[in-house]
Scaffold this motif. Structure first.
Motif, mmCIF file in Angstrom:
data_model
loop_
_atom_site.group_PDB
_atom_site.id
_atom_site.type_symbol
_atom_site.label_atom_id
_atom_site.label_comp_id
_atom_site.label_asym_id
_atom_site.label_seq_id
_atom_site.Cartn_x
_atom_site.Cartn_y
_atom_site.Cartn_z
ATOM 1 N N GLN A 7 0.813 -1.314 0.034
ATOM 2 C CA GLN A 7 -0.042 -0.118 -0.131
ATOM 3 C C GLN A 7 0.596 1.278 -0.026
ATOM 4 O OE1 GLN A 7 -3.381 0.480 2.705
ATOM 5 N NE2 GLN A 7 -3.809 -1.547 2.518
ATOM 6 N N MET A 8 1.963 1.409 0.576
ATOM 7 C CA MET A 8 2.843 2.491 0.815
ATOM 8 C C MET A 8 3.201 2.633 -0.407
ATOM 9 S SD MET A 8 4.178 2.454 4.923
ATOM 10 C CE MET A 8 4.505 0.581 5.230
ATOM 11 N N ASP A 9 3.882 1.652 -1.138
ATOM 12 C CA ASP A 9 4.646 1.796 -2.286
ATOM 13 C C ASP A 9 3.616 2.379 -3.316
ATOM 14 O OD1 ASP A 9 7.042 0.778 -1.798
ATOM 15 O OD2 ASP A 9 6.539 -1.208 -2.107
ATOM 16 N N ARG A 10 2.186 1.808 -3.424
ATOM 17 C CA ARG A 10 1.380 2.191 -4.437
ATOM 18 C C ARG A 10 0.879 3.630 -4.190
ATOM 19 N NH1 ARG A 10 -0.761 3.600 -8.155
ATOM 20 N NH2 ARG A 10 -2.791 2.955 -9.013
ATOM 21 N N ALA A 11 0.849 4.190 -2.900
ATOM 22 C CA ALA A 11 0.433 5.482 -2.541
ATOM 23 C C ALA A 11 1.369 6.385 -3.152
ATOM 24 C CB ALA A 11 0.207 5.596 -1.090
ATOM 25 N N LEU A 12 2.586 5.965 -3.097
ATOM 26 C CA LEU A 12 3.913 7.099 -3.401
ATOM 27 C C LEU A 12 3.736 6.985 -5.067
ATOM 28 C CD1 LEU A 12 6.836 6.077 -1.193
ATOM 29 C CD2 LEU A 12 5.535 8.035 -1.154
ATOM 30 N N GLY A 43 1.817 0.391 19.058
ATOM 31 C CA GLY A 43 3.123 0.692 18.368
ATOM 32 C C GLY A 43 3.430 -0.261 17.223
ATOM 33 N N ARG A 44 2.689 -1.257 17.012
ATOM 34 C CA ARG A 44 2.699 -2.106 15.895
ATOM 35 C C ARG A 44 2.808 -1.567 14.453
ATOM 36 N NH1 ARG A 44 6.001 -4.861 13.402
ATOM 37 N NH2 ARG A 44 5.344 -6.778 12.160
ATOM 38 N N THR A 45 1.784 -0.555 14.539
ATOM 39 C CA THR A 45 1.890 -0.025 13.037
ATOM 40 C C THR A 45 2.817 0.984 12.929
ATOM 41 O OG1 THR A 45 -0.737 0.148 13.309
ATOM 42 C CG2 THR A 45 0.439 1.667 11.903
ATOM 43 N N GLU A 46 3.309 1.781 13.732
ATOM 44 C CA GLU A 46 4.517 2.571 13.628
ATOM 45 C C GLU A 46 5.920 1.553 13.406
ATOM 46 O OE1 GLU A 46 4.309 6.560 16.043
ATOM 47 O OE2 GLU A 46 5.287 4.678 17.369
ATOM 48 N N GLU A 47 5.851 0.337 13.951
ATOM 49 C CA GLU A 47 7.060 -0.776 13.526
ATOM 50 C C GLU A 47 6.820 -0.980 12.269
ATOM 51 O OE1 GLU A 47 7.583 -2.685 18.151
ATOM 52 O OE2 GLU A 47 6.478 -3.608 16.439
ATOM 53 N N ILE A 48 5.822 -1.363 11.673
ATOM 54 C CA ILE A 48 5.614 -1.889 10.336
ATOM 55 C C ILE A 48 6.045 -0.718 9.334
ATOM 56 C CG2 ILE A 48 3.825 -2.460 8.470
ATOM 57 C CD1 ILE A 48 2.347 -3.867 10.795
ATOM 58 N N ILE A 49 5.515 0.487 9.586
ATOM 59 C CA ILE A 49 6.229 1.658 8.948
ATOM 60 C C ILE A 49 7.515 1.718 8.684
ATOM 61 C CG2 ILE A 49 6.027 3.994 8.465
ATOM 62 C CD1 ILE A 49 3.244 4.069 9.508
ATOM 63 N N GLY A 50 8.162 1.585 9.807
ATOM 64 C CA GLY A 50 9.698 1.724 10.119
ATOM 65 C C GLY A 50 10.248 0.356 9.368
ATOM 66 N N GLU A 51 9.799 -0.694 9.490
ATOM 67 C CA GLU A 51 10.533 -1.666 8.514
ATOM 68 C C GLU A 51 10.166 -1.501 7.072
ATOM 69 O OE1 GLU A 51 7.899 -4.749 9.941
ATOM 70 O OE2 GLU A 51 8.651 -4.647 12.167
ATOM 71 N N TRP A 52 9.209 -0.844 6.640
ATOM 72 C CA TRP A 52 9.221 -0.534 5.323
ATOM 73 C C TRP A 52 9.993 0.818 4.853
ATOM 74 C CZ3 TRP A 52 7.476 4.147 3.268
ATOM 75 C CH2 TRP A 52 7.284 4.269 1.923
ATOM 76 N N ILE A 53 10.259 1.597 5.780
ATOM 77 C CA ILE A 53 11.143 2.522 5.474
ATOM 78 C C ILE A 53 12.757 1.984 5.421
ATOM 79 C CG2 ILE A 53 12.237 4.572 6.635
ATOM 80 C CD1 ILE A 53 9.826 5.310 7.782
ATOM 81 N N VAL A 54 13.110 1.119 6.249
ATOM 82 C CA VAL A 54 14.524 0.552 6.007
ATOM 83 C C VAL A 54 14.439 -0.278 4.544
ATOM 84 C CG1 VAL A 54 16.064 -1.127 7.048
ATOM 85 C CG2 VAL A 54 14.821 0.434 8.434
ATOM 86 N N ALA A 55 13.431 -1.103 4.342
ATOM 87 C CA ALA A 55 13.490 -2.142 3.159
ATOM 88 C C ALA A 55 13.387 -1.304 1.899
ATOM 89 C CB ALA A 55 12.302 -2.878 3.363
ATOM 90 N N SER A 56 12.700 0.035 2.083
ATOM 91 C CA SER A 56 12.415 0.640 0.750
ATOM 92 C C SER A 56 13.407 1.739 0.460
ATOM 93 C CB SER A 56 10.992 1.228 0.665
ATOM 94 O OG SER A 56 10.895 2.497 1.589
ATOM 95 N N GLY A 57 13.942 2.324 1.709
ATOM 96 C CA GLY A 57 14.787 3.538 1.331
ATOM 97 C C GLY A 57 13.846 4.747 0.752
#
Length: 346
Positions: free
Chosen positions: A35-40, A64-78
């Motif tokens: 979803q985050m990739d598609r939104a961008l 806090g789990r939602t923030e963690e998932i966003i953080g994991e995506w930030i690291v993975a996607s750059g």
């Protein structure tokens, strides 16, 4: 996608904002990443979350789990530099900080914890999830009574909190400050106190706002236009009611109503006739009701960005069709007429 100013911050946000409150509950991590990739890709540059997410329901073990998932995506996607990131400091809650209210003491620790989960160095918009003094939101407007508030306590809290927020701006951990579930008076006082004692000026107010919940249309709208504070509507589809999927007693499997029953108090005998009236307008103008409702919320003159959520990638793709909707004067008049016929349906 159209961009709007976020208050006086110099930050520009897309007219649609990806809400993430289902990430980690209804929406698994891999779906959230997509979803985050598609939104961008679609031109959305604004994501909103909160330290207490996910919801439906909120549970101590998932805070806090939602923030963690966003953080994991930030690291993975750059892709951190490609979007504006907003999160929220939870107010008094038994699930977060043992019911401690928002204060100058809780702000630094809450920011550090969010930064750690989000795996980022800065939060672009840091919001207070609801005011310490109470709120008329979440259907509390029907018996709202501010007479028990203590003005001196509120003013001192604002001064202290702005001092703490100002220090965070200086440290570079946050860029801007916003409110959520607040009122015209509360917003005006935060603005006044920022002028008197310093600290970041309120850039936005994130309140519920939709065709079925137009509490922001008068006093708050006037304040936002004149003071350059942007509204960030949440629940622009009235928790799914305006899609029409709950009409005639339908409760789709996995839907929000299937999970929490009354849609946070929005399910009422008056809600469904109001929905039908809006669905009829959509039919008359040949519009998808989802696109009509989301575009309407995003194009109001005091709105900076309308926050929508999608459980699945397919839902996100459908919602993006709102960008192409043209809201003509005849359509707007019809929507206002329905509002007069069905004011405050929940």
């Amino acid at each position: 996608m159209k961009k709007n100013p976020l208050g006086r911050t110099g930050i520009e946000v897309s007219e649609l904002c990806l809400g993430t409150m289902t990430f980690g509950n209804q929406t698994p991590p891999e779906e959230a990443f997509a979803q985050m990739d598609r939104a961008l890709e679609a031109g959305i540059n604004f994501f909103d979350t909160a330290e207490m997410y996910p919801v439906n329901p909120v549970k101590a073990e998932t805070v806090g789990r939602t923030e963690e998932i966003i953080g994991e995506w930030i690291v993975a996607s750059g892709r951190r530099k490609e979007f504006v990131l907003a999160t929220k400091h939870t107010g008094t809650s038994k699930l977060v900080r043992d019911e401690a209210p928002i204060s100058s003491e809780t702000i630094p620790g809450a920011i550090e914890a969010s930064l750690k989960r989000l795996k980022t160095d800065v939060i672009d918009l840091y919001q207070f999830h609801w005011p310490n003094r109470g709120s008329f939101h979440f259907r509390q407007n029907w018996r709202y009574d501010p007479s028990g508030q203590d003005r001196a306590t509120t003013v001192q809290h604002m001064a202290d909190a702005l001092g703490a927020l100002g220090r965070e701006v200086e440290r570079g951990t946050i860029r801007a400050f916003g409110l959520s579930n607040d009122s015209a008076w509360g917003t005006a006082m935060w603005l006044r106190m920022a002028e008197e004692v310093g600290g970041p000026r309120v850039a936005s107010v994130q309140n519920e706002y939709s065709l079925m919940c137009r509490l922001a249309d008068t006093d708050l709208a006037e304040l936002m236009v004149n003071e350059q504070v942007g509204l960030l509507p949440y629940s622009p589809l009235a928790a799914g009611l305006l899609t029409g999927k709950y009409q005639n007693g339908a409760v789709p499997e996995g839907s929000r109503m299937a999970l929490n029953g009354n849609l946070g108090g929005r399910k009422s005998a008056r809600a469904f006739p109001a929905v039908e009236a809006y669905l009829q307008v959509a039919r008359e103008f040949g519009l998808d009701p989802v696109h009509m409702a989301l575009a309407w919320s995003a194009r109001r003159p005091f709105v900076a960005s309308s926050i929508f959520g999608a459980t699945t990638l397919a839902q996100l793709d459908h919602l993006l069709g709102a960008v192409d909707v043209v809201l003509g004067e005849e359509l707007l008049e019809r929507l206002d007429a329905v509002h007069r016929e069905h004011p405050m349906p929940y």
